[in-house]
Design a protein around this motif. Structure first.
Motif, PDB file in Angstrom:
ATOM      1  N   PHE A 102      33.287  55.517  37.703  1.00 46.61           N
ATOM      2  CA  PHE A 102      33.354  56.037  36.554  1.00 46.61           C
ATOM      3  C   PHE A 102      32.971  55.061  35.209  1.00 46.61           C
ATOM      4  O   PHE A 102      32.524  55.064  33.928  1.00 46.61           O
ATOM      5  CB  PHE A 102      34.451  56.967  35.916  1.00 46.61           C
ATOM      6  N   LEU A 103      33.428  54.078  35.211  1.00 49.35           N
ATOM      7  CA  LEU A 103      33.628  52.938  33.764  1.00 49.35           C
ATOM      8  C   LEU A 103      32.786  51.291  34.630  1.00 49.35           C
ATOM      9  O   LEU A 103      33.924  51.211  35.184  1.00 49.35           O
ATOM     10  CB  LEU A 103      34.214  52.798  33.109  1.00 49.35           C
ATOM     11  N   PRO A 104      32.413  51.093  33.747  1.00 46.80           N
ATOM     12  CA  PRO A 104      31.442  49.594  34.032  1.00 46.80           C
ATOM     13  C   PRO A 104      32.204  48.678  34.140  1.00 46.80           C
ATOM     14  O   PRO A 104      33.575  48.577  33.499  1.00 46.80           O
ATOM     15  CB  PRO A 104      30.376  49.511  32.727  1.00 46.80           C
ATOM     16  N   SER A 105      31.927  47.409  35.397  1.00 44.95           N
ATOM     17  CA  SER A 105      32.839  46.373  35.000  1.00 44.95           C
ATOM     18  C   SER A 105      32.410  45.154  35.871  1.00 44.95           C
ATOM     19  O   SER A 105      31.142  45.786  36.511  1.00 44.95           O
ATOM     20  CB  SER A 105      34.312  46.762  36.003  1.00 44.95           C
ATOM     21  N   ALA A 106      32.430  44.376  36.308  1.00 39.99           N
ATOM     22  CA  ALA A 106      32.503  43.610  36.987  1.00 39.99           C
ATOM     23  C   ALA A 106      32.898  43.134  38.530  1.00 39.99           C
ATOM     24  O   ALA A 106      33.092  42.739  39.027  1.00 39.99           O
ATOM     25  CB  ALA A 106      32.452  41.656  36.545  1.00 39.99           C
ATOM     26  N   SER A 107      33.211  44.312  38.993  1.00 38.73           N
ATOM     27  CA  SER A 107      34.298  44.658  40.023  1.00 38.73           C
ATOM     28  C   SER A 107      33.278  44.292  41.682  1.00 38.73           C
ATOM     29  O   SER A 107      32.363  44.710  41.155  1.00 38.73           O
ATOM     30  CB  SER A 107      34.736  45.731  40.546  1.00 38.73           C
ATOM     31  N   ARG A 108      33.595  43.220  42.949  1.00 40.83           N
ATOM     32  CA  ARG A 108      33.200  43.734  43.762  1.00 40.83           C
ATOM     33  C   ARG A 108      33.242  44.629  44.853  1.00 40.83           C
ATOM     34  O   ARG A 108      31.954  44.454  45.958  1.00 40.83           O
ATOM     35  CB  ARG A 108      33.667  42.555  44.926  1.00 40.83           C
ATOM     36  N   SER A 109      33.263  45.257  44.392  1.00 41.21           N
ATOM     37  CA  SER A 109      33.440  46.713  45.603  1.00 41.21           C
ATOM     38  C   SER A 109      32.520  47.598  45.242  1.00 41.21           C
ATOM     39  O   SER A 109      31.231  47.528  43.929  1.00 41.21           O
ATOM     40  CB  SER A 109      34.574  47.873  44.757  1.00 41.21           C
ATOM     41  N   PRO A 110      31.521  47.582  46.486  1.00 38.87           N
ATOM     42  CA  PRO A 110      30.762  48.701  45.905  1.00 38.87           C
ATOM     43  C   PRO A 110      30.373  50.281  45.302  1.00 38.87           C
ATOM     44  O   PRO A 110      29.417  50.268  45.290  1.00 38.87           O
ATOM     45  CB  PRO A 110      30.551  49.146  47.802  1.00 38.87           C
ATOM     46  N   GLU A 111      31.553  50.605  45.084  1.00 40.91           N
ATOM     47  CA  GLU A 111      31.021  51.250  44.060  1.00 40.91           C
ATOM     48  C   GLU A 111      31.163  51.333  42.589  1.00 40.91           C
ATOM     49  O   GLU A 111      31.113  51.825  41.461  1.00 40.91           O
ATOM     50  CB  GLU A 111      31.951  52.778  44.716  1.00 40.91           C
ATOM     51  N   ALA A 112      31.324  49.866  42.239  1.00 43.06           N
ATOM     52  CA  ALA A 112      31.835  49.591  41.185  1.00 43.06           C
ATOM     53  C   ALA A 112      30.320  50.174  40.055  1.00 43.06           C
ATOM     54  O   ALA A 112      28.881  49.423  40.735  1.00 43.06           O
ATOM     55  CB  ALA A 112      32.159  48.007  41.302  1.00 43.06           C
ATOM     56  N   ARG A 113      30.087  50.178  38.845  1.00 41.96           N
ATOM     57  CA  ARG A 113      29.173  50.671  37.712  1.00 41.96           C
ATOM     58  C   ARG A 113      29.154  49.532  37.244  1.00 41.96           C
ATOM     59  O   ARG A 113      30.052  48.734  36.765  1.00 41.96           O
ATOM     60  CB  ARG A 113      29.361  51.138  36.961  1.00 41.96           C
TER      61      ARG A 113
END
Length: 217
Positions: free
Chosen positions: A159-170
């Motif tokens: 839902f909220l953008p980020s630099a996360s490595r998770s595949p669901e990350a925006r």
């Protein structure tokens, strides 16, 4: 067609660790392990809070706080959790059923999201958003949290953008997922937060500031 591009060697390791953690901690809430550990230190026995989406987190939160209101939209799942609460004689949970009664983009009008409006402003110590109408639930909860209260958002990377490595990350250029999430993002921008990931999904904890400046609740 379903994509498997995210099945990198690193993701396989992350996924395996998540499966092992779940197997070894069957009573832990469906949050990232790091978020669960942080909440163990931040929640207090006198806290009163609410969660959108009941499940393992319901028993876990109830055991650590004085009162929990938990709302669910799935009748079958609601019944399963209700049975478990009765079997364990848990008496500090107000378990509410509210079906999805409006379209996703009208979530602010749903009985489900508006359950939080039963509470006075600045009266809740925490709100866990992990169910239906998440953007509306998060937005309506902001004013209900006391200063220092916690807004916990599971699967926040969707839902909220980020630099996360998770595949669901925006990715950051995409911005928030919906117009309501854009409003939430703007209002919680001044809040301190802890973003956690297990490489599979993300959980974030936002802390409502004591100072009113820049915060519209």
């Amino acid at each position: 067609m379903r994509s498997f591009r995210h099945w990198t060697p690193r993701y396989v390791v992350d996924r395996t660790r998540d499966l092992l953690y779940t197997r070894r901690n069957p009573q832990a809430p469906w949050l990232t392990p790091q978020a669960t550990q942080i909440l163990t230190t931040m929640l207090r026995p006198g806290d009163r809070g609410m969660e959108f989406g009941s499940g393992r987190s319901t028993l876990w939160l109830a055991a650590r706080t004085t009162h929990l209101t938990s709302v669910d939209d799935d009748a079958r799942w609601y019944g399963k959790v209700a049975d478990e609460l009765r079997a364990r004689r848990v008496g500090n949970v107000d378990h509410v059923f509210a079906a999805r009664d409006v379209a996703a983009e009208r979530g602010e009008r749903s009985e489900y999201a508006r359950t939080v409006l039963r509470f006075a402003d600045a009266s809740l110590d925490f709100v866990l958003v992990d169910g239906a109408y998440r953007d509306a639930c998060a937005l309506l909860s902001l004013a209900k949290l006391r200063p220092g209260g916690l807004l916990i958002v599971d699967n926040v990377g969707r839902f909220l953008p980020s630099a996360s490595r998770s595949p669901e990350a925006r990715a950051c250029p995409r911005g928030p997922a919906t117009p309501l999430w854009s409003v939430v993002a703007e209002r919680i921008a001044p809040w301190r937060h802890i973003w956690t990931t297990n490489g599979v999904w993300d959980s974030a904890i936002y802390v409502k500031p004591y100072a009113a400046a820049g915060e519209r609740g």
